[in-house]
Design an enzyme around this catalytic site. Structure first.
Site, short mmCIF file in Angstrom:
data_model
loop_
_atom_site.label_atom_id
_atom_site.label_comp_id
_atom_site.label_asym_id
_atom_site.label_seq_id
_atom_site.Cartn_x
_atom_site.Cartn_y
_atom_site.Cartn_z
N ARG A 110 63.80 58.25 50.07
CA ARG A 110 63.32 57.00 49.49
C ARG A 110 64.24 55.83 49.87
O ARG A 110 63.80 54.72 50.06
CB ARG A 110 63.28 57.15 47.96
CG ARG A 110 62.41 56.17 47.25
CD ARG A 110 62.49 56.32 45.72
NE ARG A 110 62.73 57.64 45.22
CZ ARG A 110 61.78 58.49 44.78
NH1 ARG A 110 60.53 58.12 44.79
NH2 ARG A 110 62.10 59.68 44.31
N TYR A 111 65.54 56.10 49.94
CA TYR A 111 66.54 55.08 50.24
C TYR A 111 67.17 55.44 51.59
O TYR A 111 67.24 56.61 51.98
CB TYR A 111 67.63 55.07 49.17
CG TYR A 111 67.12 54.94 47.76
CD1 TYR A 111 66.81 53.69 47.23
CD2 TYR A 111 66.95 56.06 46.96
CE1 TYR A 111 66.34 53.57 45.93
CE2 TYR A 111 66.49 55.95 45.66
CZ TYR A 111 66.19 54.70 45.14
OH TYR A 111 65.72 54.58 43.86
N ARG A 114 70.40 58.23 51.72
CA ARG A 114 70.44 59.47 50.94
C ARG A 114 69.07 60.11 50.84
O ARG A 114 68.05 59.42 50.90
CB ARG A 114 71.02 59.24 49.55
CG ARG A 114 70.29 58.18 48.73
CD ARG A 114 71.26 57.60 47.70
NE ARG A 114 70.66 56.66 46.79
CZ ARG A 114 70.54 55.36 47.05
NH1 ARG A 114 70.90 54.86 48.22
NH2 ARG A 114 70.02 54.55 46.15
N CYS A 123 63.93 75.66 36.19
CA CYS A 123 65.00 75.11 35.34
C CYS A 123 65.34 76.13 34.26
O CYS A 123 64.49 76.92 33.86
CB CYS A 123 64.53 73.83 34.66
SG CYS A 123 64.03 72.55 35.82
N CYS A 127 62.35 70.47 29.75
CA CYS A 127 62.40 69.30 28.86
C CYS A 127 60.98 68.80 28.66
O CYS A 127 60.22 68.66 29.62
CB CYS A 127 63.27 68.23 29.48
SG CYS A 127 64.86 68.88 30.08
N CYS A 130 59.97 65.76 30.81
CA CYS A 130 60.37 65.83 32.22
C CYS A 130 59.46 64.99 33.13
O CYS A 130 58.23 65.09 33.07
CB CYS A 130 60.32 67.28 32.68
SG CYS A 130 60.66 67.45 34.45
N ARG A 132 59.20 65.42 36.26
CA ARG A 132 58.61 66.28 37.30
C ARG A 132 57.89 67.47 36.66
O ARG A 132 57.80 68.53 37.26
CB ARG A 132 59.69 66.77 38.28
CG ARG A 132 60.33 65.66 39.09
CD ARG A 132 60.99 66.17 40.36
NE ARG A 132 61.50 65.05 41.14
CZ ARG A 132 62.80 64.74 41.26
NH1 ARG A 132 63.71 65.51 40.70
NH2 ARG A 132 63.17 63.70 41.96
N ASP A 293 60.05 58.00 32.27
CA ASP A 293 59.01 57.79 33.28
C ASP A 293 57.62 58.08 32.70
O ASP A 293 57.48 58.71 31.65
CB ASP A 293 59.27 58.70 34.49
CG ASP A 293 60.56 58.32 35.19
OD1 ASP A 293 60.71 57.13 35.53
OD2 ASP A 293 61.43 59.19 35.38
N ASP A 330 62.81 53.75 37.08
CA ASP A 330 62.24 54.15 38.36
C ASP A 330 60.87 53.49 38.44
O ASP A 330 59.96 53.83 37.67
CB ASP A 330 62.11 55.68 38.44
CG ASP A 330 63.19 56.29 39.30
OD1 ASP A 330 63.21 56.00 40.51
OD2 ASP A 330 64.02 57.02 38.74
N LYS A 337 64.71 52.64 42.15
CA LYS A 337 65.28 52.32 40.84
C LYS A 337 65.58 50.84 40.73
O LYS A 337 65.98 50.20 41.72
CB LYS A 337 66.58 53.10 40.65
CG LYS A 337 66.38 54.60 40.53
CD LYS A 337 67.69 55.31 40.32
CE LYS A 337 67.44 56.78 39.99
NZ LYS A 337 66.69 57.47 41.04
S1 SF4 Z 1 64.25 67.02 33.25
FE1 SF4 Z 1 62.76 68.34 34.31
S2 SF4 Z 1 63.81 68.93 36.22
FE2 SF4 Z 1 65.39 68.20 34.79
S3 SF4 Z 1 66.11 70.06 33.69
FE3 SF4 Z 1 64.52 69.10 32.43
S4 SF4 Z 1 62.65 70.21 33.05
FE4 SF4 Z 1 64.15 70.56 34.68
#
Ligand code: SF4
Length: 369
Positions: A110-111, A114, A123, A127, A130, A132, A293, A330, A337
């Site tokens: 994206r940048y 990096r 994971c 979360c 999340c 993603r 997000d 983002d 960002k």
């Molecule tokens: S935010 Fe998403 S990618 Fe990061 S640890 Fe939690 S579930 Fe996994």
């Protein structure tokens, strides 16, 4: 499917506090296991959530949850809720546009200087907010196959502008030390890559995993290793987490924090101040405080940007400069960002500026003589 997290690394049995009935010493990955642990009621209707989004709560995190508190900020981050079934019109499956900036599988460029290297989409915890969430978990994008990994390294090697490689995913620290070492050895062979950064929750949610073998695997000759630790509430910084962080820092890993500003978790000045101070006391430099997000089914976590700006401004007046994160959005669609903290300076239109101090008092710059 087993409800024991399988990350290629044995999960030791932990002694848990007696709080809650039937607490498991294994990661909780099903609604049934959450009911058994006393974290959700029976007939919760959460099976529909589990079918859409992965669930995993490690023993360390399960032990931190107070099931008697309906507003427990740890539970709110990890225990599924029916609110996740509500997707608002502005939410999207790929909120920060990873896919539109992915030249080869596993790479996000994206940048200019990096790239993200997303080697794994597993994971140790999932979360509930999340960004993603549509990509991680058992039904997510999985682990990069060897041929895809070869193509990803070929891309990095062919682009001399890539100075930093950021391992994220998923959580790269679920990979075994052997696999992490293999990645680092390949990056060590690419001269223009100088910095390797890992984004992880492991030191907080599975601190026993941070042993000498894992730490050794994060380092490579000629490269500087950074580790961005994701934590959102000061209670996550337990004694065990502090121990894991100390082992990393003592071994020469430079540590940064990243947190998400979450309604009902850390959207008050006292909690944010304690979290940022906790990072600094553990030798973790506060780095990013993300505005949440627009991930599907996460509107119950979002506060307004003006509210977030007020919180960040209040932090500025209250705690040391060492403890200040940058408040980040983002931009949806993959535009990168932006620092969205309220500016404390404005042009007066006469060639001078008006600068606001931490008490909210305006001052002219340069001052009148
Ligand atoms: S935010 Fe998403 S990618 Fe990061 S640890 Fe939690 S579930 Fe996994």
């Amino acid at each position: 499917m087993s409800d024991v997290i399988n990350t290629g690394h044995s999960t030791p049995t932990l002694a848990l506090p007696s709080r809650g009935r039937g607490r498991s010493a294994q990661s909780l990955k099903t609604v049934e296991s959450l009911v058994e642990a006393g974290l959700v009621p029976e007939a919760s209707g959460l099976d529909a959530v589990a079918q859409k989004y992965a669930i995993a709560i490690t023993p360390t995190i399960a032990a931190l949850i107070d099931p008697s508190d309906p507003n427990d900020p740890i539970a709110r981050q990890f225990v599924p809720e029916l609110a996740e079934l509500v997707t608002t019109p502005d939410e999207r499956a790929d909120p920060i546009g990873d896919l539109t900036h992915s030249p080869v599988e596993g790479i996000v460029h994206r940048y200019p200087d990096r790239v993200l290297l997303k080697a794994v989409h597993v994971c140790p915890v999932y979360c509930r907010f999340c960004f993603r969430r549509e990509m991680v978990g058992p039904q997510g994008l999985g682990t990069l196959a060897p041929a895809a990994m070869d193509a990803a390294f070929a891309y990095i090697a062919a682009h001399e502008e890539i100075w930093e490689v950021i391992l994220t995913g998923g959580d790269p620290l679920v990979l075994s030390p052997r696999r992490l070492s293999a990645i680092m050895e390949r990056l060590a062979d690419i001269a223009h890559v100088k910095v390797v950064r890992f984004h992880t929750r492991v030191p907080v949610v599975e601190p026993e995993r941070v042993d000498s073998a894992l730490i050794a695997a994060l380092k490579a000759s000629g490269k500087t290793t950074y580790l961005a630790l994701h934590a959102n509430h000061p209670r996550e910084l337990t004694g065990a987490a502090s121990g894991a962080i100390a082992r990393l820092v003592d071994a020469g890993v430079v540590m940064l924090s990243q947190s998400v500003l979450l309604k009902g978790v850390n959207d008050d000045v006292e909690t944010l101040a304690a979290l940022m101070r906790g990072f600094v006391e553990n030798r973790v430099k506060p780095y990013y405080l993300h505005h949440p997000d627009l991930a599907p089914g996460t509107s119950h976590f979002r506060i307004g940007i003006a509210e977030g700006q007020a919180l960040v401004a209040a932090l500025r007046g209250r705690i040391s400069g060492l403890c200040q994160p940058t408040y980040i959005l983002d931009i949806p669609g993959g535009h990168g960002k932006a620092d969205i903290g309220a500016s404390s300076i404005a042009a007066n239109g006469d060639g001078c500026f008006s600068v606001r101090d931490f008490r909210g008092v305006e001052h002219r710059y340069p001052p009148e003589v």
